[in-house]
Design a protein around this motif. Structure first.
Motif, PDB file in Angstrom:
ATOM      1  N   LEU A  28     -10.735  -2.431   0.653  1.00 34.57           N
ATOM      2  CA  LEU A  28     -11.464  -2.118   1.887  1.00 34.57           C
ATOM      3  C   LEU A  28     -12.611  -3.097   2.101  1.00 34.57           C
ATOM      4  CD1 LEU A  28     -11.614   1.789   1.606  1.00 34.57           C
ATOM      5  CD2 LEU A  28     -10.379   0.489   3.350  1.00 34.57           C
TER       6      LEU A  28
ATOM      7  N   ASP B 266      -2.203   3.353   6.535  1.00 35.18           N
ATOM      8  CA  ASP B 266      -3.335   4.238   6.779  1.00 35.18           C
ATOM      9  C   ASP B 266      -2.884   5.700   6.804  1.00 35.18           C
ATOM     10  OD1 ASP B 266      -5.368   2.118   7.224  1.00 35.18           O
ATOM     11  OD2 ASP B 266      -4.093   1.659   8.952  1.00 35.18           O
TER      12      ASP B 266
ATOM     13  N   PHE C 287     -11.197  -3.691   7.305  1.00 30.43           N
ATOM     14  CA  PHE C 287     -11.931  -2.435   7.509  1.00 30.43           C
ATOM     15  C   PHE C 287     -13.420  -2.683   7.752  1.00 30.43           C
ATOM     16  CE2 PHE C 287     -14.354   1.197   5.822  1.00 30.43           C
ATOM     17  CZ  PHE C 287     -13.885   2.192   6.662  1.00 30.43           C
TER      18      PHE C 287
ATOM     19  N   TYR D 251     -13.923   5.333   4.966  1.00 29.59           N
ATOM     20  CA  TYR D 251     -12.520   5.201   5.393  1.00 29.59           C
ATOM     21  C   TYR D 251     -11.899   6.578   5.603  1.00 29.59           C
ATOM     22  CZ  TYR D 251      -7.575   3.713   4.980  1.00 29.59           C
ATOM     23  OH  TYR D 251      -6.227   3.476   5.170  1.00 29.59           O
TER      24      TYR D 251
ATOM     25  N   GLN E 290       0.822  -1.203   0.000  1.00 31.65           N
ATOM     26  CA  GLN E 290       0.000   0.000   0.000  1.00 31.65           C
ATOM     27  C   GLN E 290       0.862   1.261   0.000  1.00 31.65           C
ATOM     28  OE1 GLN E 290      -3.167   0.255  -0.459  1.00 31.65           O
ATOM     29  NE2 GLN E 290      -3.748  -1.906  -0.297  1.00 31.65           N
TER      30      GLN E 290
ATOM     31  N   ARG F 135      -8.928  10.939  13.199  1.00 29.01           N
ATOM     32  CA  ARG F 135      -7.772  10.494  13.963  1.00 29.01           C
ATOM     33  C   ARG F 135      -7.044  11.702  14.573  1.00 29.01           C
ATOM     34  NH1 ARG F 135      -6.907   5.066  15.302  1.00 29.01           N
ATOM     35  NH2 ARG F 135      -4.691   4.772  15.811  1.00 29.01           N
TER      36      ARG F 135
ATOM     37  N   TRP G 254      -8.643  -1.554  10.064  1.00 24.93           N
ATOM     38  CA  TRP G 254      -8.137  -0.558   9.123  1.00 24.93           C
ATOM     39  C   TRP G 254      -7.814  -1.225   7.793  1.00 24.93           C
ATOM     40  CZ3 TRP G 254      -8.786   4.445  10.238  1.00 24.93           C
ATOM     41  CH2 TRP G 254      -9.048   4.764  11.567  1.00 24.93           C
ATOM     42  N   LEU G 255      -7.010  -0.624   6.993  1.00 22.13           N
ATOM     43  CA  LEU G 255      -6.816  -1.133   5.636  1.00 22.13           C
ATOM     44  C   LEU G 255      -6.113  -2.478   5.599  1.00 22.13           C
ATOM     45  CD1 LEU G 255      -6.974  -0.820   2.576  1.00 22.13           C
ATOM     46  CD2 LEU G 255      -4.930   0.628   2.671  1.00 22.13           C
TER      47      LEU G 255
ATOM     48  N   PHE H 237      -3.936   0.276  13.396  1.00 23.24           N
ATOM     49  CA  PHE H 237      -3.657   1.415  12.526  1.00 23.24           C
ATOM     50  C   PHE H 237      -2.184   1.347  12.133  1.00 23.24           C
ATOM     51  CE2 PHE H 237      -2.727   5.845  11.551  1.00 23.24           C
ATOM     52  CZ  PHE H 237      -3.863   6.276  10.882  1.00 23.24           C
TER      53      PHE H 237
ATOM     54  N   LEU I 298     -10.326   8.375   8.990  1.00 22.80           N
ATOM     55  CA  LEU I 298      -8.956   8.886   9.003  1.00 22.80           C
ATOM     56  C   LEU I 298      -8.929  10.343   9.473  1.00 22.80           C
ATOM     57  CD1 LEU I 298      -7.704   7.391   5.612  1.00 22.80           C
ATOM     58  CD2 LEU I 298      -6.934   6.706   7.898  1.00 22.80           C
TER      59      LEU I 298
ATOM     60  N   TRP J 166      -2.493   6.709   3.143  1.00 21.41           N
ATOM     61  CA  TRP J 166      -3.765   6.930   2.465  1.00 21.41           C
ATOM     62  C   TRP J 166      -4.494   8.143   3.030  1.00 21.41           C
ATOM     63  CZ3 TRP J 166      -5.430   5.953  -2.060  1.00 21.41           C
ATOM     64  CH2 TRP J 166      -4.998   4.825  -2.752  1.00 21.41           C
ATOM     65  N   ALA J 167      -4.329   8.434   4.304  1.00 18.83           N
ATOM     66  CA  ALA J 167      -4.940   9.637   4.874  1.00 18.83           C
ATOM     67  C   ALA J 167      -4.441  10.873   4.144  1.00 18.83           C
ATOM     68  CB  ALA J 167      -4.621   9.734   6.367  1.00 18.83           C
TER      69      ALA J 167
END
Length: 311
Positions: free
Chosen positions: A221, A241, A226, A270, A121, A277, A231-232, A237, A274, A244-245
């Motif tokens: 996902l 993640d 998820f 998702y 990822q 967070r 999470w992914l 976490f 994020l 991707w955030a």
């Protein structure tokens, strides 16, 4: 993006992985970064997620502070971010994230298939055409609504001004072999990036590639942890993640993400998680606040006005 990184790493400036640098701060953790840089956001968010204290050195890219000799002697790549730990320098965001995760994170607690998924990822996000998506000329058929950040980014992206600054620095510091090499390489790299950002075929490929990445994220996902509250890549976490955030936030702030979210409900859910967070709020939201942005815009404007008066 990856092509820029390849150019910088292909010969002269490979990533630093903890090399001691006499010009760097000798004690503590120090992060050299820019507020809206996606790579800087990734590192800030992971550091905040893992509660790693650091001294912030904010370099205003619109003022080309990343080209000043004081920083170039620490990071000859002349890009952000750079992380210094007790005088040892780490450059390239992927390299920095791996180091931070290894030394401060829960990397060893992940199952083998989870850690492999995190690596995939991270590599995927890293390979997205970020500079074209942020600064490129959008194809007319892409119905992207203008956003403040998009307009701000375009206003700051002045290739001619950047080249002029580099040539001035090259002339001023040409007697220093180290600085001369850095500035000459930066001039060549800037030419490569700018050419791709105005080519419509290149931009269409960038949009197509971005859509494919989002479609793949939606699928993963659905088939991963998820949907059961994780999470992914894991129930935990992870830095995937974090990546991707920052990726989804960049796509949103330039108006591209909005083209796809109506048909990608899991991506939407998702991204909402994020954004909630605490590390997202401290590493991204705080730096994008009206107060922070206003201060930066004022500083850039005042500096440019002062320069014009001198001319």
């Amino acid at each position: 993006d990856q092509r820029t990184r390849d150019v910088m790493a292909s010969g002269l400036f490979p990533p630093q992985t903890g090399d001691f640098n006499e010009h760097a701060p000798e004690r503590g953790a120090h992060l050299y970064h820019f507020a809206q840089s996606i790579c800087s956001r990734q590192v800030r968010m992971l550091l905040d997620e893992l509660n790693v204290p650091y001294t912030s050195h904010h370099l205003a890219l619109p003022l080309y502070e990343h080209y000043e000799p004081e920083y170039v002697r620490i990071n000859p790549r002349a890009v952000v971010p750079a992380l210094v730990i007790h005088g040892c320098v780490f450059t390239d965001s992927a390299n920095i994230l791996q180091y931070v995760d290894d030394h401060y994170g829960n990397w060893n607690a992940l199952l083998l298939h989870e850690s492999e998924a995190v690596k995939r990822q991270c590599a995927r996000v890293d390979s997205m055409p970020w500079k074209r998506i942020t600064f490129g000329q959008y194809p007319p058929e892409e119905k992207v609504k203008p956003t403040f950040m998009r307009q701000w980014s375009l206003a700051l992206n002045k290739p001619g001004e950047r080249q002029q600054k580099l040539h001035e620095l090259l002339q001023k510091h040409g007697s220093d072999p180290e600085l001369r090499t850095v500035y000459a390489a930066a001039i060549g790299t800037a030419d490569i990036v700018d050419t791709r950002m105005v080519d419509m075929d290149s931009m269409r490929r960038a949009f197509s590639r971005t859509k494919q990445f989002l479609e793949r994220l939606e699928t993963e996902l659905l088939s991963g942890p998820f949907v059961t509250g994780g999470w992914l890549c894991s129930k935990k976490f992870t830095r995937a993640d974090v990546m991707w955030a920052c990726a989804l936030h960049r796509l949103e702030e330039v108006g591209v993400l909005q083209l796809h979210l109506d048909s990608m409900l899991l991506c939407r859910a998702y991204y909402e998680r994020l954004c909630a967070r605490p590390s997202f709020k401290s590493a991204i939201t705080k730096w994008d606040s009206p107060c922070a942005m206003g201060a930066l815009i004022t500083r850039v404007a005042c500096t440019r006005v002062a320069k014009c008066r001198l001319l």
